[in-house]
Design an enzyme around this catalytic site. Structure first.
Site, short mmCIF file in Angstrom:
data_model
loop_
_atom_site.label_atom_id
_atom_site.label_comp_id
_atom_site.label_asym_id
_atom_site.label_seq_id
_atom_site.Cartn_x
_atom_site.Cartn_y
_atom_site.Cartn_z
N SER A 1 -8.91 -0.61 -4.99
CA SER A 1 -9.17 -0.45 -3.59
C SER A 1 -10.59 -0.37 -3.37
CB SER A 1 -8.61 0.97 -3.10
OG SER A 1 -7.96 0.81 -1.78
N LYS B 1 0.90 -1.16 -0.07
CA LYS B 1 0.05 0.05 0.04
C LYS B 1 1.01 1.22 -0.15
CE LYS B 1 -4.27 1.32 -0.18
NZ LYS B 1 -5.18 1.00 -1.31
#
Length: 626
Positions: free
Chosen positions: A405, A204
């Site tokens: 996401s 991430k």
């Protein structure tokens, strides 16, 4: 008795007034009659003038290629009729509709494709249009592409034409995917800004530019794996379309300096030499060439033709019967209400609910083009789709350029997930940013103080250092949201949280890579998603399609029509430019680069402007590859 002078005057004025009034009513009645006749003619006897035999479709994609126009389709149509300096939007759905209908139209002999002024798009959208051009050509109709220049996205579409031409002074620019990012950690340290990053996921890396001076090894690994797959797919697609030997373009890039010398520095001749284009022609020479495929139009001193907008206006929608409802999920995901062109947790959920409660809507296709955003807003949408499936209506997700996401989160409650091979998806991870400015305050000699009743009181105040206990709370919340994400993904993909975690950790994948890892079901197009939904709802091969969209308010439409949002944007850009010139220019940073820096750092400012002390973000902070 004789009449007075005043009575004569009064009578005369009365007669004049009655004449004026009668004339007014006659004129108004005449205008009303003309309007009625015009309406009746348009409905029963008029309409568009029939196309002549061997008409050429001029597909001039001169605008921003988007999934959904900001403000809605109706406002986009009005904007496209306006001045040349008004930003023009071209919706993917309209391009596909025009090409597919023109392919079946016996009056359309072929098409002239112009992509010079096409902006935006993305690999998945470009592949959709390229496939539509292939379908058009499959019926024996020729497509001639011409451009003064071609960038990488424009060329991917043009390469699928029967013939590709370039202006003698033009060029074809193919430079691959991936750019260098700018990192701000050292600059923020000098300013005294501390960015507290809390996340779950080794990959991430969305916020790395704010907390590091360079990419992490994990970020470099993931980016290389993603971009190489996109680039290899692009090369394969273009080389097959142009019937070039495999590796032609890669060798051309590797040997570019030598090839430039060989062609005397002439980029157009170089493009022709390695067969990226079939010939070099000016615009007037293209007109002569296209005349051979169509018929002359002496009145306009050209060939018989119909433009993209005119042909689109001829395609009347089907207004009744069972249908598939298409809900567009385009843009960043927020919590509340958002206009078309962006996603609001509440507004998009309302659209899904409307489709579910409409008896004529038998299935839903959710078209996703989103980098994510609010985890809460994403869950609102996912839950509404879950209720739709529970009500017996099939849900099929069609992924466009981006479904990463939060964009992946809203895709999980579906009967089938269909992605393009070049879709950017995955990025199953969560993060939160909490910037503090206490060091800046100290430098300026500004101090804060008070006596909250608990340590949690005003814990989200960015002018004070972050309390470690508050950081622990944030991290616990982020961990919980990630667990929710992976658990829901595991349920949707009929897997386990552990297996999902292995391919999650915030890592992004192409659609093809995601399918190999069980994150999507099928590789295909928007039309494939429509066919899947129709099959599941037993609607037949040619279902009616209804776009379920929220129109903006009348006031918003009025402002948009007269360019107010663009005017505001221009004012903001001008203000930023002035700020950049006064602060960064003396340091020797070019204005263009400085503008990019200010734009990226402004995101931090927007974060601190939220009413909440922090927000759990399921956002890849990524864009369409260029």
């Amino acid at each position: 008795m004789s009449r007075s002078v005043f009575s004569y005057v009064r009578g005369g004025l009365g007669r004049v007034w009655r004449f004026i009034d009668a004339s007014r009513r006659a004129v108004m009645n005449l205008i009303f009659l003309v309007i009625v006749i015009a309406l009746l003619y348009a409905i029963f006897g008029g309409g568009a003038k029939p196309l002549g035999d061997k008409t050429m479709l001029v597909l001039n994609l001169n605008g921003q290629l988007v999934e959904q126009a900001p403000g809605g389709a109706k406002l986009a149509a009005l904007a496209n009729l306006g001045e040349d300096n008004v930003r023009r939007y071209i919706q993917l759905r309209d391009v596909l509709r025009v090409l597919d209908n023109a392919a079946r139209d016996p009056d359309i002999a072929g098409a002239l494709l112009l992509v010079d002024e096409m902006e935006g798009g993305g690999p998945a959208m470009q592949r959709e249009i390229a496939a539509a051009i292939d379908r058009f050509r499959a019926g024996g109709k020729r497509v001639v592409a011409w451009g003064s220049n071609y960038n990488q996205g424009q060329y991917q579409i043009a390469a699928h034409a029967s013939e590709v031409y370039l202006h003698p002074m033009g060029t074809v620019i193919l430079d691959g995917y991936g750019k260098y990012r700018t990192y701000y950690r050292e600059a923020l340290d000098k300013l005294g800004v501390t960015v507290n990053l809390l996340k779950v996921g080794n990959f991430k890396s969305a916020a790395e530019p704010l907390v590091a001076n360079g990419p992490s090894p994990a970020a470099m690994e993931a980016e290389a794996y993603l971009n190489n797959d996109l680039w290899n797919r692009y090369l394969q697609d273009v080389e097959q379309a142009r019937k070039l030997p495999s590796g032609t373009i890669a060798r051309g890039i590797d040997n570019l300096p030598a090839l430039m010398e060989q062609h005397g520095g002439n980029l157009a001749r170089l493009a022709q030499g390695i067969k990226l284009v079939d010939g070099l022609k000016t615009r007037d020479e293209i007109r002569v060439l296209v005349l051979k495929h169509g018929v002359p139009d002496p009145e306009n001193k050209s060939f018989r033709q119909v433009g993209f907008d005119e042909y689109l206006a001829r395609l009347a929608p089907r207004l009744s019967g069972d249908a598939i409802g298409v809900v567009m999920a385009v843009g960043e995901i927020g919590d509340g209400i958002a206009a078309p062109g962006s996603i609001g947790g509440l507004s998009t959920s309302n659209l899904i609910r409307m489709a579910r409660e409409d008896d004529n809507i038998k299935a839903i296709v959710l078209r996703v083009d989103s980098p994510g955003g609010s985890a809460f807003g994403s869950e609102l949408i996912r839950r509404e789709l879950e209720l739709t499936r529970a009500a017996g209506k099939p849900v099929v997700v069609s992924m466009g350029n981006l479904a990463a996401s939060g964009g992946y989160w809203i895709s999980m409650a579906s009967d089938e997930v269909i992605a393009d091979a070049s879709t950017i998806t995955g990025s199953i991870g969560v993060f939160a940013l909490f910037p503090t400015f206490d060091k800046v305050m100290d430098k300026l000699g500004i101090h804060s103080g008070g006596q909250p009743t608990t340590w949690l009181g005003d814990a989200g105040n960015p002018t004070r250092p972050m309390d470690p206990r508050f950081g622990q709370l944030l991290q616990s919340s982020i961990n919980h949201v990630y667990a929710e994400f992976t658990t829901k993904a595991a349920q949707a993909r009929k897997s386990t949280p552990e297996k999902i975690d292995a391919v999650a950790q915030g890592r992004v994948w192409t659609g093809a890579q995601a399918q190999d890892r069980g994150l999507v079901d099928t590789l295909g197009s928007f039309n494939d998603a429509v066919r899947s939904a129709a099959r599941r709802a037993k609607l037949g091969a040619d279902p009616r399609i209804v776009y379920i969209e929220r129109e903006t308010t009348r006031f918003d439409k009025l402002l948009d029509f007269f360019g107010a949002p663009q005017a505001v944007a221009d004012l903001v850009d001008a203000a930023v430019a002035r700020q950049v010139g006064s602060v960064l220019a003396p340091a020797g940073i070019p204005a263009g680069m400085a503008g990019h820096v200010v734009k990226e750092l402004n995101w931090l400012n927007e974060m601190t402007a939220q009413k909440k002390p922090f927000m759990a973000l399921t956002h890849c902070l990524c864009g369409v590859p260029e």
